[in-house]
Design a protein around this motif. Sequence first.
Motif, mmCIF file in Angstrom:
data_model
loop_
_atom_site.group_PDB
_atom_site.id
_atom_site.type_symbol
_atom_site.label_atom_id
_atom_site.label_comp_id
_atom_site.label_asym_id
_atom_site.label_seq_id
_atom_site.Cartn_x
_atom_site.Cartn_y
_atom_site.Cartn_z
ATOM 1 N N ILE A 19 57.175 48.602 40.852
ATOM 2 C CA ILE A 19 56.038 47.767 40.385
ATOM 3 C C ILE A 19 56.305 47.384 39.068
ATOM 4 N N TYR A 20 56.760 48.117 38.136
ATOM 5 C CA TYR A 20 57.127 47.612 36.814
ATOM 6 C C TYR A 20 58.150 46.671 36.634
ATOM 7 N N LYS A 21 59.035 46.237 37.653
ATOM 8 C CA LYS A 21 59.814 45.172 37.748
ATOM 9 C C LYS A 21 59.204 43.749 38.066
ATOM 10 N N HIS A 22 58.070 43.990 38.473
ATOM 11 C CA HIS A 22 57.450 42.755 38.944
ATOM 12 C C HIS A 22 56.172 42.324 37.886
ATOM 13 N N TRP A 23 55.576 43.412 37.408
ATOM 14 C CA TRP A 23 54.509 43.337 36.190
ATOM 15 C C TRP A 23 54.327 44.092 35.047
ATOM 16 N N PRO A 24 53.984 43.811 34.008
ATOM 17 C CA PRO A 24 54.055 44.638 32.753
ATOM 18 C C PRO A 24 52.957 45.731 32.713
ATOM 19 N N CYS A 25 51.852 45.532 33.558
ATOM 20 C CA CYS A 25 50.845 46.457 33.306
ATOM 21 C C CYS A 25 49.894 46.156 34.642
ATOM 22 N N LYS A 26 48.929 47.287 34.649
ATOM 23 C CA LYS A 26 47.979 47.294 35.762
ATOM 24 C C LYS A 26 47.042 45.910 35.918
ATOM 25 N N THR A 27 46.890 45.414 34.961
ATOM 26 C CA THR A 27 45.960 44.338 34.816
ATOM 27 C C THR A 27 46.375 42.901 35.169
ATOM 28 N N ALA A 28 47.747 42.660 34.796
ATOM 29 C CA ALA A 28 48.326 41.776 35.425
ATOM 30 C C ALA A 28 48.658 41.794 37.044
ATOM 31 N N ILE A 29 48.596 43.060 37.494
ATOM 32 C CA ILE A 29 48.680 43.018 38.925
ATOM 33 C C ILE A 29 47.231 42.670 39.508
ATOM 34 N N ILE A 30 46.403 43.102 38.915
ATOM 35 C CA ILE A 30 44.957 42.727 39.224
ATOM 36 C C ILE A 30 44.631 41.386 39.268
ATOM 37 N N ALA A 31 45.134 40.868 38.020
ATOM 38 C CA ALA A 31 44.845 39.220 37.765
ATOM 39 C C ALA A 31 45.370 38.523 39.009
ATOM 40 N N CYS A 33 41.532 41.842 30.425
ATOM 41 C CA CYS A 33 42.656 41.057 29.855
ATOM 42 C C CYS A 33 42.642 40.950 28.390
ATOM 43 N N ALA A 34 41.221 41.285 27.760
ATOM 44 C CA ALA A 34 41.052 41.466 26.322
ATOM 45 C C ALA A 34 41.856 42.689 25.955
ATOM 46 N N THR A 35 41.662 43.822 26.574
ATOM 47 C CA THR A 35 42.438 44.991 26.034
ATOM 48 C C THR A 35 43.848 45.243 26.526
ATOM 49 N N GLU A 36 44.469 44.258 27.574
ATOM 50 C CA GLU A 36 45.729 44.369 27.901
ATOM 51 C C GLU A 36 46.313 42.692 27.493
ATOM 52 N N PRO A 37 46.621 42.304 26.484
ATOM 53 C CA PRO A 37 47.003 41.032 26.308
ATOM 54 C C PRO A 37 48.014 40.545 27.147
ATOM 55 N N GLN A 38 49.056 41.603 27.630
ATOM 56 C CA GLN A 38 50.351 41.322 28.356
ATOM 57 C C GLN A 38 49.875 40.692 29.655
ATOM 58 N N ALA A 39 48.644 40.833 29.988
ATOM 59 C CA ALA A 39 47.981 40.367 31.264
ATOM 60 C C ALA A 39 47.619 39.055 31.215
ATOM 61 N N ALA A 40 47.295 38.609 30.316
ATOM 62 C CA ALA A 40 46.885 37.131 30.147
ATOM 63 C C ALA A 40 47.622 36.089 30.398
ATOM 64 N N PRO A 41 48.940 36.041 30.458
ATOM 65 C CA PRO A 41 49.964 34.991 31.204
ATOM 66 C C PRO A 41 49.517 35.093 32.910
ATOM 67 N N TYR A 42 49.442 36.483 33.332
ATOM 68 C CA TYR A 42 49.262 36.489 34.809
ATOM 69 C C TYR A 42 47.614 35.904 35.140
ATOM 70 N N PHE A 43 46.877 36.358 34.296
ATOM 71 C CA PHE A 43 45.479 35.657 34.649
ATOM 72 C C PHE A 43 45.467 34.386 34.686
ATOM 73 N N HIS A 44 46.046 33.649 33.511
ATOM 74 C CA HIS A 44 46.325 32.220 33.433
ATOM 75 C C HIS A 44 46.831 31.482 34.501
ATOM 76 N N GLU A 45 48.072 32.131 34.878
ATOM 77 C CA GLU A 45 48.744 31.556 36.147
ATOM 78 C C GLU A 45 48.254 31.694 37.449
ATOM 79 N N PHE A 46 47.715 33.068 37.756
ATOM 80 C CA PHE A 46 47.515 33.188 39.198
ATOM 81 C C PHE A 46 45.932 33.240 39.405
ATOM 82 N N PHE A 47 45.147 33.188 38.318
ATOM 83 C CA PHE A 47 43.752 32.892 38.465
ATOM 84 C C PHE A 47 43.287 31.803 37.803
#
Length: 196
Positions: free
Chosen positions: A50-62, A111-125
């Motif tokens: 999982i960590y090979k594909h996403w940096p944190c849980k919020t990235a997966i959620i996004a 996403c506000a508390t896990e900024p490393q998820a922001a690119p995933y929110f941007h790209e996938f949502f």
Amino acid sequence: MPQDRPRRPRSARAHDAVLMATSALMREDGIAAITIDRIAGRSGVSTATIYKHWPCKTAIIAEAFGRDTAEAVELPDTGRPIDDLVTYAADLLTHYTSPDGALFGQLLAACATEPQAAPYFHEFFLMPRRAAVKPFWDRAAEAGLTRPGVDAATATDVLLGPLVFRLMSGHGSLTPDEVRKLVEYALHGLLAPAGR
């Protein structure tokens, strides 16, 4: 015995399993209760993978939420681009106010508390939602129905921004009729026609 269809690569199968498990956990318990360990347990995919594909849980959620939204909100195609645009905006906000779509607000907060998820929110949502509006707007522009110089990106902000603000602030109704009214106001303006 020959295969009936090609097998997906193991990494692609694992990726899909993680997204499906995350979607199920979101619906069952909400975003705050999700952990990487729970995703791993539900999906059968190791935390290391999982960590090979996403940096944190919020990235997966996004990514999972973006995919779920694309499946839940169909793109209308009646040949009337303005009507299709209004319908898409109304259907999107109707989804956001449904039990599954209501996770949208939780996702923004996460996403506000896990900024490393922001690119995933941007790209996938975010970008797929914006891309969905562009063909409607471009067809309307080609038909001479839009103000010259207003591009699809600006139109998306004007049309959907007030709806998302109302969704996040909770200060007003977001029934389908109310959403359609807000989109109509954004399209046609708030001021009386000149000369009145």
